[in-house]
Write a protein that holds these residues in place. Structure first.
Motif, short mmCIF file in Angstrom:
data_model
loop_
_atom_site.label_atom_id
_atom_site.label_comp_id
_atom_site.label_asym_id
_atom_site.label_seq_id
_atom_site.Cartn_x
_atom_site.Cartn_y
_atom_site.Cartn_z
N SER A 200 4.50 22.65 -34.52
CA SER A 200 5.14 22.51 -32.91
C SER A 200 5.09 23.70 -32.33
O SER A 200 4.99 23.90 -31.06
CB SER A 200 6.19 21.71 -33.11
OG SER A 200 7.24 22.48 -33.73
N LEU A 201 5.46 24.88 -32.98
CA LEU A 201 5.53 26.35 -32.20
C LEU A 201 4.07 26.76 -31.96
O LEU A 201 4.07 27.25 -30.78
CB LEU A 201 6.27 27.21 -33.20
CG LEU A 201 7.84 26.94 -33.25
CD1 LEU A 201 8.51 27.75 -34.15
CD2 LEU A 201 8.41 27.02 -31.86
N THR A 202 3.25 26.44 -32.94
CA THR A 202 1.78 27.16 -32.53
C THR A 202 1.24 26.16 -31.41
O THR A 202 0.20 26.76 -30.81
CB THR A 202 0.79 27.09 -33.91
OG1 THR A 202 1.07 26.06 -34.26
CG2 THR A 202 1.54 28.06 -34.85
N ALA A 203 1.52 24.81 -31.32
CA ALA A 203 0.83 24.19 -30.12
C ALA A 203 1.29 24.63 -28.72
O ALA A 203 0.74 24.43 -27.84
CB ALA A 203 1.48 22.62 -30.44
N CYS A 204 2.46 25.46 -28.59
CA CYS A 204 3.05 25.92 -27.42
C CYS A 204 2.47 27.43 -26.97
O CYS A 204 2.79 27.88 -26.04
CB CYS A 204 4.39 25.91 -27.31
SG CYS A 204 5.36 24.31 -27.62
N VAL A 205 1.59 27.88 -27.92
CA VAL A 205 0.95 29.26 -27.72
C VAL A 205 0.19 29.23 -26.54
O VAL A 205 -0.75 28.25 -26.36
CB VAL A 205 0.36 29.74 -28.90
CG1 VAL A 205 -0.22 31.10 -28.79
CG2 VAL A 205 1.34 29.74 -30.08
N GLN A 206 0.20 30.40 -25.65
CA GLN A 206 -0.76 30.63 -24.61
C GLN A 206 -2.06 31.40 -25.23
O GLN A 206 -1.68 32.33 -26.05
CB GLN A 206 -0.06 31.40 -23.51
CG GLN A 206 1.16 30.39 -22.81
CD GLN A 206 0.72 29.67 -21.82
OE1 GLN A 206 -0.47 29.53 -21.29
NE2 GLN A 206 1.29 28.25 -21.81
#
Length: 94
Positions: A12-18
């Motif tokens: 879930s954290l890597t899905a929010c990476v720009q």
């Protein structure tokens, strides 16, 4: 249970990476274009069905191809490869 929670959290954290490299590579004109028009599939499928060969045409074409391949195989079998017919092959005694 902790493993599942850790995997879920990391995903879930890597899905929010720009990704600035990807954002910078996109041209502004591309972002301002309209979406393409959606067309109904029925006319497209009707055109395809009208131009598709029938089952009998498929069978005829397949049989013709099989005959052509069989005749080619027969010609290749009749051809001498590397002096296999005894005419100057590498295995001859000098």
């Amino acid at each position: 249970m902790r493993l599942v929670a850790a995997i879920t959290l990391s995903l879930s954290l890597t899905a929010c990476v720009q990704f600035p490299e990807i954002d910078a590579a996109t041209d502004a004109a591309v972002l301002d274009t309209d979406y393409p028009d959606l067309v109904p599939l029925a006319p497209i499928r009707a055109d395809q069905a009208a131009s598709a060969p029938t089952l009998e045409e498929d069978r005829t074409q397949l049989a013709a191809r099989a005959r052509a391949l069989q005749s080619r195989a027969a010609r290749l079998r009749a051809t001498a490869i590397n002096g296999a017919d005894g005419a100057g092959g590498a295995g001859e005694a000098e």
